[in-house]
Scaffold this active site. Structure first.
Site, PDB file in Angstrom:
ATOM      1  N   TYR A 162     -10.716 -10.138  -6.842  1.00  0.00           N
ATOM      2  CA  TYR A 162      -8.998 -11.019  -7.741  1.00  0.00           C
ATOM      3  C   TYR A 162      -9.791 -11.780  -8.793  1.00  0.00           C
ATOM      4  CZ  TYR A 162      -6.324  -6.571  -5.238  1.00  0.00           C
ATOM      5  OH  TYR A 162      -6.321  -5.695  -4.786  1.00  0.00           O
TER       6      TYR A 162
ATOM      7  N   HIS B  63      -1.985   2.909  -5.743  1.00  0.00           N
ATOM      8  CA  HIS B  63      -2.575   1.123  -5.548  1.00  0.00           C
ATOM      9  C   HIS B  63      -2.753   0.108  -6.718  1.00  0.00           C
ATOM     10  CE1 HIS B  63      -4.307   0.332  -1.771  1.00  0.00           C
ATOM     11  NE2 HIS B  63      -5.346  -0.098  -2.071  1.00  0.00           N
TER      12      HIS B  63
ATOM     13  N   HIS C 172      -5.047  -9.525   3.238  1.00  0.00           N
ATOM     14  CA  HIS C 172      -6.235  -8.925   4.398  1.00  0.00           C
ATOM     15  C   HIS C 172      -6.179  -9.316   4.997  1.00  0.00           C
ATOM     16  CE1 HIS C 172      -7.044  -7.720  -0.536  1.00  0.00           C
ATOM     17  NE2 HIS C 172      -6.328  -6.783   0.468  1.00  0.00           N
TER      18      HIS C 172
ATOM     19  N   ARG D 290      -0.273  -2.083  -6.708  1.00  0.00           N
ATOM     20  CA  ARG D 290      -0.812  -2.874  -6.021  1.00  0.00           C
ATOM     21  C   ARG D 290      -2.111  -3.834  -6.718  1.00  0.00           C
ATOM     22  NH1 ARG D 290      -1.309  -4.483  -0.775  1.00  0.00           N
ATOM     23  NH2 ARG D 290      -3.509  -4.662   0.246  1.00  0.00           N
TER      24      ARG D 290
ATOM     25  N   ARG E 245       1.066  -1.516  -0.107  1.00  0.00           N
ATOM     26  CA  ARG E 245      -0.009   0.356  -0.132  1.00  0.00           C
ATOM     27  C   ARG E 245       0.666   1.434  -0.256  1.00  0.00           C
ATOM     28  NH1 ARG E 245      -2.290  -3.373   4.332  1.00  0.00           N
ATOM     29  NH2 ARG E 245      -4.147  -3.899   3.513  1.00  0.00           N
TER      30      ARG E 245
ATOM     31  N   LYS F 130      -2.267  -2.338   7.751  1.00  0.00           N
ATOM     32  CA  LYS F 130      -3.687  -1.862   8.678  1.00  0.00           C
ATOM     33  C   LYS F 130      -3.549  -2.047  10.109  1.00  0.00           C
ATOM     34  CE  LYS F 130      -6.802  -0.202   4.531  1.00  0.00           C
ATOM     35  NZ  LYS F 130      -7.868  -0.277   3.768  1.00  0.00           N
TER      36      LYS F 130
END
Length: 302
Positions: A277, A242, A268, A245, A149, A173
């Protein structure tokens, strides 16, 4: 809102920053969301958070939705409220969470934009020996090699890069840590950058990527440089960090088919986030089918 109610917001934001170490971007969004809620309360003569009930929250969400706030932003605003009210409950200032059962409109999930392999290769083919070119080449290679990220790359310190093991340690995150591999070409680009970085007056700067003045590079600067490089390299679509990514994830899934591995590499927490995806991968297969299968091709007109 009274002074005590306003101070409660600042105490909550400080807790998020100091204990949970949320990103500056998330902190700024939560602060804005709670300020908007406080303004709504003031307009309805509510002076303390204990006066707010679920009906008020529904009115607030509906009002912001009518004013054009999107579903994703409404979900974030509700998340900020739920966290804040839970904080007040633990502090003994509320008995219940008025936002707990309030739902935002469903988000229409959009497929992420990616670059195909050829365009990605063209973007990464930066030529030149200027220190900033060498730095930018290392940045772009690392984005695509490891699926970082933007915030993760900006916050990356030199100590988090392990050249011997070809890997980088990340704090993502929610302050979740993960280790991701660094590919051969990205490793070579990083090694070249580290040589150049030694000649920059760093003033004890620990950041892996720095400006010409020796300070940690900003996310806005990276975005600007990437847009400029995309134009120079002849990329005919808008490019942002992004997108690299997304391209990393899409290309890796297309080649391996291993959704769990892609989930882990991206950091994630929920595999449903990674599953977007698979739709991109299906689109690719559908195009191949349309172009190759004899029953799918359109008949030529005589």
């Amino acid at each position: 809102m009274n002074t005590s109610a306003q101070q409660a917001v600042q105490d909550y934001l400080a807790k998020l920053q100091n204990e949970r170490q949320v990103s500056p971007h998330t902190l700024s969004n939560y602060q804005r969301d709670l300020q908007q809620l406080a303004a709504f309360c003031a307009a309805h003569d509510l002076t303390d958070w204990s006066q707010l009930d679920s009906q008020h929250v529904r009115q607030y969400v509906a009002q912001r939705h009518r004013n054009g706030l999107g579903a994703r932003s409404l979900q974030r605003a509700l998340s900020a409220m739920r966290g804040f009210f839970d904080f007040l409950i633990r502090a003994g200032r509320l008995n219940h969470n008025p936002a707990r059962d309030i739902q935002a409109p469903k988000i229409k999930r959009k497929l992420p934009h990616t670059l195909d392999v050829d365009k990605t290769a063209a973007l990464l083919d930066l030529q030149g020996k200027d220190p900033l070119v060498i730095r930018d080449r290392a940045i772009l290679e690392l984005f695509y090699s490891s699926g970082l990220r933007l915030a993760e790359l900006v916050q990356l310190d030199r100590s988090q890069l392990d050249l011997a093991e070809a890997q980088v340690s990340l704090h993502g995150k929610g302050n979740k840590s993960r280790i991701v591999p660094v590919g051969r070409q990205a490793l070579a680009a990083l090694q070249a950058w580290l040589v150049v970085r030694q000649a920059i007056p760093l003033q004890d700067e620990q950041a892996l990527f720095v400006s010409r003045q020796g300070r940690r590079i900003s996310g806005r600067n990276i975005q600007k440089r990437l847009r400029e490089w995309a134009q120079r390299q002849g990329i005919d679509v808008p490019v942002h960090p992004h997108m690299l990514r997304h391209s990393f994830a899409s290309h890796l899934l297309e080649s391996s088919g291993d959704l769990r591995a892609v989930q882990e590499l991206l950091g994630h927490s929920d595999i449903s986030t990674t599953q977007i995806y698979t739709h991109l991968d299906f689109q690719h297969l559908a195009r191949v089918y349309d172009q190759a299968h004899p029953r799918a091709r359109k008949k030529r007109r005589d």
